[in-house]
Scaffold this motif. Structure first.
Motif, PDB file in Angstrom:
ATOM      1  N   ILE A  22       0.835  -1.204   0.000  1.00  0.00           N
ATOM      2  CA  ILE A  22       0.000   0.000   0.000  1.00  0.00           C
ATOM      3  C   ILE A  22       0.868   1.252   0.000  1.00  0.00           C
ATOM      4  N   LYS A  23       2.024   1.183   0.634  1.00  0.00           N
ATOM      5  CA  LYS A  23       2.937   2.329   0.637  1.00  0.00           C
ATOM      6  C   LYS A  23       3.438   2.622  -0.770  1.00  0.00           C
ATOM      7  N   ALA A  24       3.838   1.580  -1.497  1.00  0.00           N
ATOM      8  CA  ALA A  24       4.344   1.764  -2.856  1.00  0.00           C
ATOM      9  C   ALA A  24       3.260   2.313  -3.780  1.00  0.00           C
ATOM     10  N   LEU A  25       2.037   1.832  -3.611  1.00  0.00           N
ATOM     11  CA  LEU A  25       0.933   2.331  -4.429  1.00  0.00           C
ATOM     12  C   LEU A  25       0.586   3.771  -4.074  1.00  0.00           C
ATOM     13  N   TYR A  26       0.568   4.073  -2.796  1.00  0.00           N
ATOM     14  CA  TYR A  26       0.180   5.404  -2.328  1.00  0.00           C
ATOM     15  C   TYR A  26       1.196   6.465  -2.747  1.00  0.00           C
ATOM     16  N   GLN A  27       2.461   6.064  -2.849  1.00  0.00           N
ATOM     17  CA  GLN A  27       3.515   7.029  -3.144  1.00  0.00           C
ATOM     18  C   GLN A  27       3.864   7.113  -4.623  1.00  0.00           C
ATOM     19  N   THR A  28       3.026   6.527  -5.470  1.00  0.00           N
ATOM     20  CA  THR A  28       3.197   6.672  -6.914  1.00  0.00           C
ATOM     21  C   THR A  28       2.286   7.773  -7.431  1.00  0.00           C
ATOM     22  N   ASP A  29       2.523   8.184  -8.687  1.00  0.00           N
ATOM     23  CA  ASP A  29       1.719   9.254  -9.276  1.00  0.00           C
ATOM     24  C   ASP A  29       0.385   8.755  -9.813  1.00  0.00           C
ATOM     25  N   ILE A  30       0.208   7.452  -9.887  1.00  0.00           N
ATOM     26  CA  ILE A  30      -1.046   6.882 -10.387  1.00  0.00           C
ATOM     27  C   ILE A  30      -2.084   6.930  -9.271  1.00  0.00           C
ATOM     28  N   PRO A  31      -3.271   7.459  -9.531  1.00  0.00           N
ATOM     29  CA  PRO A  31      -4.294   7.534  -8.473  1.00  0.00           C
ATOM     30  C   PRO A  31      -5.010   6.208  -8.259  1.00  0.00           C
ATOM     31  N   ASP A  91     -11.004  -3.282  -9.337  1.00  0.00           N
ATOM     32  CA  ASP A  91     -10.044  -3.354 -10.434  1.00  0.00           C
ATOM     33  C   ASP A  91      -8.884  -4.298 -10.139  1.00  0.00           C
ATOM     34  N   ILE A  92      -8.430  -4.293  -8.902  1.00  0.00           N
ATOM     35  CA  ILE A  92      -7.249  -5.087  -8.543  1.00  0.00           C
ATOM     36  C   ILE A  92      -7.481  -5.725  -7.180  1.00  0.00           C
ATOM     37  N   LEU A  93      -7.307  -7.031  -7.117  1.00  0.00           N
ATOM     38  CA  LEU A  93      -7.384  -7.765  -5.853  1.00  0.00           C
ATOM     39  C   LEU A  93      -6.027  -8.396  -5.596  1.00  0.00           C
ATOM     40  N   ILE A  94      -5.389  -7.984  -4.512  1.00  0.00           N
ATOM     41  CA  ILE A  94      -4.066  -8.492  -4.148  1.00  0.00           C
ATOM     42  C   ILE A  94      -4.196  -9.349  -2.897  1.00  0.00           C
ATOM     43  N   HIS A  95      -4.066 -10.638  -3.084  1.00  0.00           N
ATOM     44  CA  HIS A  95      -4.175 -11.594  -1.980  1.00  0.00           C
ATOM     45  C   HIS A  95      -2.828 -11.694  -1.269  1.00  0.00           C
ATOM     46  N   ALA A 245      10.377  -3.335   1.446  1.00  0.00           N
ATOM     47  CA  ALA A 245       9.959  -2.301   0.493  1.00  0.00           C
ATOM     48  C   ALA A 245      10.187  -2.747  -0.943  1.00  0.00           C
ATOM     49  N   LEU A 246      11.196  -3.574  -1.185  1.00  0.00           N
ATOM     50  CA  LEU A 246      11.456  -4.068  -2.537  1.00  0.00           C
ATOM     51  C   LEU A 246      10.300  -4.930  -3.030  1.00  0.00           C
ATOM     52  N   GLY A 247       9.718  -5.709  -2.126  1.00  0.00           N
ATOM     53  CA  GLY A 247       8.555  -6.504  -2.492  1.00  0.00           C
ATOM     54  C   GLY A 247       7.355  -5.646  -2.820  1.00  0.00           C
ATOM     55  N   GLY A 248       7.151  -4.573  -2.050  1.00  0.00           N
ATOM     56  CA  GLY A 248       6.050  -3.660  -2.324  1.00  0.00           C
ATOM     57  C   GLY A 248       6.202  -2.993  -3.672  1.00  0.00           C
ATOM     58  N   GLN A 249       7.414  -2.602  -4.010  1.00  0.00           N
ATOM     59  CA  GLN A 249       7.665  -1.959  -5.293  1.00  0.00           C
ATOM     60  C   GLN A 249       7.461  -2.928  -6.452  1.00  0.00           C
ATOM     61  N   PHE A 250       7.822  -4.176  -6.260  1.00  0.00           N
ATOM     62  CA  PHE A 250       7.600  -5.205  -7.274  1.00  0.00           C
ATOM     63  C   PHE A 250       6.111  -5.364  -7.557  1.00  0.00           C
ATOM     64  N   VAL A 251       5.307  -5.484  -6.509  1.00  0.00           N
ATOM     65  CA  VAL A 251       3.862  -5.621  -6.688  1.00  0.00           C
ATOM     66  C   VAL A 251       3.287  -4.384  -7.366  1.00  0.00           C
ATOM     67  N   ARG A 252       3.741  -3.208  -6.960  1.00  0.00           N
ATOM     68  CA  ARG A 252       3.298  -1.965  -7.597  1.00  0.00           C
ATOM     69  C   ARG A 252       3.538  -2.004  -9.099  1.00  0.00           C
ATOM     70  N   ASP A 253       4.697  -2.497  -9.518  1.00  0.00           N
ATOM     71  CA  ASP A 253       5.027  -2.545 -10.936  1.00  0.00           C
ATOM     72  C   ASP A 253       4.136  -3.528 -11.692  1.00  0.00           C
ATOM     73  N   VAL A 254       3.778  -4.638 -11.045  1.00  0.00           N
ATOM     74  CA  VAL A 254       2.869  -5.590 -11.679  1.00  0.00           C
ATOM     75  C   VAL A 254       1.490  -4.963 -11.855  1.00  0.00           C
ATOM     76  N   VAL A 255       1.036  -4.271 -10.834  1.00  0.00           N
ATOM     77  CA  VAL A 255      -0.257  -3.586 -10.906  1.00  0.00           C
ATOM     78  C   VAL A 255      -0.261  -2.572 -12.046  1.00  0.00           C
ATOM     79  N   ALA A 256       0.884  -1.905 -12.256  1.00  0.00           N
ATOM     80  CA  ALA A 256       0.985  -0.866 -13.278  1.00  0.00           C
ATOM     81  C   ALA A 256       1.180  -1.416 -14.686  1.00  0.00           C
ATOM     82  N   GLY A 257       1.315  -2.745 -14.814  1.00  0.00           N
ATOM     83  CA  GLY A 257       1.363  -3.348 -16.141  1.00  0.00           C
ATOM     84  C   GLY A 257       2.714  -3.802 -16.625  1.00  0.00           C
ATOM     85  N   GLN A 258       3.739  -3.797 -15.758  1.00  0.00           N
ATOM     86  CA  GLN A 258       5.088  -4.092 -16.225  1.00  0.00           C
ATOM     87  C   GLN A 258       5.372  -5.580 -16.420  1.00  0.00           C
TER      88      GLN A 258
END
Length: 275
Positions: A22-31, A91-95, A245-258
Motif C-alpha cells: 500500500i505504501k508503494a501504491l500510495y507514493q506513486t503518481d497513479i491515483p 479493479d485489482i485484488l491483491i491476496h 519495500a522491494l517486495g512492495g515496489q515489485f507488486v506496484r510494478d505488476v499492478v501498473a502493467g510491467q
C-alpha cells in the motif's frame, strides 16, 4: 459511489509486505482507491496514519480500511457487500493475507493437524472464498487484475537445486539420519506445501477467467525481512533477507502493467519462478 481511480484491495495490508504494497501504491503518481484489508480495523487505521506520516509529497490516491478476516466467511461476504455498495466494481485484488503456523507447532502451542489446517485455511481456503465472492466485481473492471502472493520456497523444481543459491541449500539440504529430526533452521514445511497449493489455485483461476480478460499471477516477492516466519526481521536480515519495500515496489510494478507478458505464471522480480 463510482470512482475514476483504480480500486485496489490488499489483504493483510496493515503490516509486513502488505504495508509495503500500500505504501508503494500510495507514493506513486497513479491515483488509486487503496482499500487496506485487515482483520482488525484499528490496526488498519494505525497503518494508514503511519503511511501518511511517512509520505512527504501529496498523493493522488485515497486510503480506507476494510475488515477482511480470511478465516471467516461472514467477514468476507460483508467485505464484498461493502465493496459492491461503495464502488460497484473492483479493479485489482491483491491476496497478500496469509499466515505461517509451523513455529506454533514446533513450540507445542498447536497440534500438527491444527497447524496444517490453519495454514491451509488462511492461505488457500480463505483466499479462494474471497476470490469467488469478488469475481462479479472484477468483471465490471475494464482492466481486472488478480494477484496471489506466494513464496519462493513453493517451487517444486527447486527442491532439487540444492547448490543453485545459498537460500535453497538451507531449505533443501537433508537433516542427519534418525528420528526425531533436530529442530534447527526455519520451520517451513507446512507453509511451503500450502504455498505450492496456492500456485495451483492461481493456475485454475487463470483457466477460469481466461476468456473474461482477467490478468492473473502468483507473486513471489523474494526473501524479505518480515515477521511472517516467527523468526524476527533482524534475524532474517542476518540470513540475507531483503528490505520488504522491494517486495512492495515489485507488486506496484505488476499492478501498473510491467509484467503483463507473464500472466498465469509465478513471477519473481527478475524472472519466472520454476514450478
Amino acid at each position: 459511489m463510482a470512482s475514476d481511480k483504480k480500486i485496489v484491495l490488499v489483504t493483510g495490508a496493515n503490516t509486513g509486505l502488505g504495508y509495503e504494497i500500500i505504501k508503494a501504491l500510495y507514493q506513486t503518481d497513479i491515483p488509486y482507491e487503496i482499500i487496506v484489508g485487515c482483520r482488525t480495523v484499528s490496526k488498519g487505521e494505525a497503518a494508514i496514519a503511519k503511511l501518511r506520516a511517512e509520505t512527504t509529497s501529496p498523493s493522488p490516491s485515497s486510503l480506507t480500511t476494510l475488515q477482511v478476516d480470511l478465516n471467516s466467511d461472514a467477514s468476507l461476504e460483508s467485505a464484498v457487500d461493502t465493496l459492491t455498495s461503495t464502488y460497484g466494481r473492483l479493479d485489482i485484488l491483491i491476496h497478500n493475507g496469509g499466515g505461517s503456523f509451523d513455529t506454533e507447532v514446533r513450540a507445542g502451542r498447536m497440534t500438527l493437524r491444527d497447524g496444517f489446517n490453519a495454514t491451509w485455511d488462511t492461505n488457500v481456503s480463505g483466499t479462494h472464498v474471497l476470490t469467488t465472492l469478488s469475481v462479479p466485481l472484477l468483471l465490471k473492471s475494464s482492466d481486472p487484475r488478480l494477484l496471489f502472493v506466494t513464496s519462493g520456497t513453493s517451487s517444486m523444481a527447486e527442491t532439487e537445486a540444492q547448490n543453485k543459491r545459498p537460500s535453497l541449500q538451507r531449505l533443501n539440504d537433508p537433516p542427519p539420519a534418525g528420528w526425531p529430526k533436530p529442530q534447527t533452521g526455519m520451520a517451513l514445511t507446512m507453509y511451503r506445501a500450502v504455498k505450492t497449493g496456492l500456485n495451483m489455485l492461481m493456475r485454475d483461476w487463470t483457466r477460469q477467467l481466461k476468456n473474461d480478460g482477467v490478468k492473473v499471477w502468483c507473486i513471489s516477492p523474494g526473501f524479505l525481512a518480515t515477521g511472517l516466519a516467527g523468526v524476527g526481521a533482524e534475524k532474517l536480515r542476518e540470513m540475507g533477507a531483503m528490505d520488504p519495500a522491494l517486495g512492495g515496489q515489485f507488486v506496484r510494478d505488476v499492478v501498473a502493467g510491467q509484467r503483463d507478458q507473464d500472466v498465469g505464471k509465478v513471477i519473481r522480480a527478475t524472472e519466472i519462478q520454476p514450478w
